[in-house]
Design a protein around this motif. Structure first.
Motif, mmCIF file in Angstrom:
data_model
loop_
_atom_site.group_PDB
_atom_site.id
_atom_site.type_symbol
_atom_site.label_atom_id
_atom_site.label_comp_id
_atom_site.label_asym_id
_atom_site.label_seq_id
_atom_site.Cartn_x
_atom_site.Cartn_y
_atom_site.Cartn_z
ATOM 1 N N GLU A 105 58.509 71.676 68.172
ATOM 2 C CA GLU A 105 58.090 71.444 66.791
ATOM 3 C C GLU A 105 59.278 71.665 65.860
ATOM 4 O O GLU A 105 59.672 72.800 65.622
ATOM 5 N N VAL A 106 59.855 70.608 65.370
ATOM 6 C CA VAL A 106 61.021 70.666 64.493
ATOM 7 C C VAL A 106 60.559 70.824 63.053
ATOM 8 O O VAL A 106 59.863 69.968 62.519
ATOM 9 N N GLN A 107 60.957 71.908 62.432
ATOM 10 C CA GLN A 107 60.619 72.170 61.037
ATOM 11 C C GLN A 107 61.659 71.510 60.143
ATOM 12 O O GLN A 107 62.857 71.663 60.364
ATOM 13 N N LEU A 108 61.199 70.775 59.149
ATOM 14 C CA LEU A 108 62.094 70.064 58.236
ATOM 15 C C LEU A 108 62.163 70.768 56.883
ATOM 16 O O LEU A 108 61.266 71.510 56.513
ATOM 17 N N TRP A 109 63.215 70.481 56.159
ATOM 18 C CA TRP A 109 63.311 70.849 54.756
ATOM 19 C C TRP A 109 63.000 69.600 53.947
ATOM 20 O O TRP A 109 63.300 68.473 54.373
ATOM 21 N N GLU A 110 62.406 69.765 52.793
ATOM 22 C CA GLU A 110 62.075 68.630 51.923
ATOM 23 C C GLU A 110 63.302 67.756 51.681
ATOM 24 O O GLU A 110 63.206 66.538 51.644
ATOM 25 N N SER A 111 64.457 68.372 51.507
ATOM 26 C CA SER A 111 65.673 67.608 51.219
ATOM 27 C C SER A 111 66.069 66.676 52.364
ATOM 28 O O SER A 111 66.798 65.712 52.144
ATOM 29 N N GLU A 112 65.570 66.931 53.568
ATOM 30 C CA GLU A 112 65.893 66.068 54.709
ATOM 31 C C GLU A 112 65.036 64.808 54.745
ATOM 32 O O GLU A 112 65.456 63.796 55.313
ATOM 33 N N LEU A 113 63.869 64.858 54.140
ATOM 34 C CA LEU A 113 62.927 63.741 54.250
ATOM 35 C C LEU A 113 63.482 62.443 53.697
ATOM 36 O O LEU A 113 63.339 61.392 54.315
ATOM 37 N N LYS A 114 64.107 62.486 52.538
ATOM 38 C CA LYS A 114 64.588 61.223 51.952
ATOM 39 C C LYS A 114 65.763 60.638 52.734
ATOM 40 O O LYS A 114 65.968 59.433 52.716
ATOM 41 N N ARG A 115 66.504 61.470 53.458
ATOM 42 C CA ARG A 115 67.584 60.939 54.295
ATOM 43 C C ARG A 115 67.039 60.341 55.588
ATOM 44 O O ARG A 115 67.585 59.382 56.128
ATOM 45 N N LEU A 116 65.950 60.926 56.087
ATOM 46 C CA LEU A 116 65.371 60.443 57.338
ATOM 47 C C LEU A 116 64.490 59.213 57.157
ATOM 48 O O LEU A 116 64.472 58.333 58.022
ATOM 49 N N ARG A 117 63.772 59.138 56.052
ATOM 50 C CA ARG A 117 62.774 58.071 55.841
ATOM 51 C C ARG A 117 63.348 56.662 56.085
ATOM 52 O O ARG A 117 62.725 55.871 56.806
ATOM 53 N N PRO A 118 64.517 56.306 55.535
ATOM 54 C CA PRO A 118 65.012 54.937 55.769
ATOM 55 C C PRO A 118 65.414 54.658 57.220
ATOM 56 O O PRO A 118 65.593 53.504 57.598
#
Length: 124
Positions: A11-24
């Motif tokens: 289970e990889v925990q993300l930071w909110e700041s990572e979401l916009k880099r990963l989404r595309p």
């Protein structure tokens, strides 16, 4: 390093700041792997949906989550692949990761697999 995939599960925990880099970087292939695994998969054992099962490469390697970047294992590489050597203890070096996480504060984002399901449900 790139191409070492034995630990690409859990289970990889993300930071909110990572979401916009990963989404595309999310592709149909990522969502296909997620659907094939199903919602009830044991997230601790299932391979990460971001891992390409053919090449054994992370499809988001350049933008991989911080937890993945900071994960350190000092066991021989074959220990990470039970299909090669049978169950063996894996010696993780967790202190550097704990220090890094502590310096950054609490996680403020979702678990990767939960976030991917949420993104899949937004698809037309």
């Amino acid at each position: 390093g790139a191409g070492c995939w034995g630990c690409c599960r859990g289970e990889v925990q993300l930071w909110e700041s990572e979401l916009k880099r990963l989404r595309p970087l999310l592709t149909e292939a990522v969502f296909k792997r997620l659907k094939e695994q199903g919602k009830d998969v044991d997230g601790e054992r299932a391979l990460c949906p971001l891992l390409d099962p053919e090449t054994k490469r992370c499809t988001v390697y350049e933008e991989r989550p911080l937890v993945c970047r900071a994960y350190v294992v000092v066991s021989p590489a074959d220990f990470c692949y039970p299909e090669r050597v049978g169950p063996m203890p894996v010696h993780r070096v967790s202190e550097p990761l704990k220090a890094l996480v502590g310096a950054m504060g609490d996680h403020d984002g979702p678990i990767l697999r939960d976030w991917l399901w949420n993104e899949l449900e937004k698809q037309p």
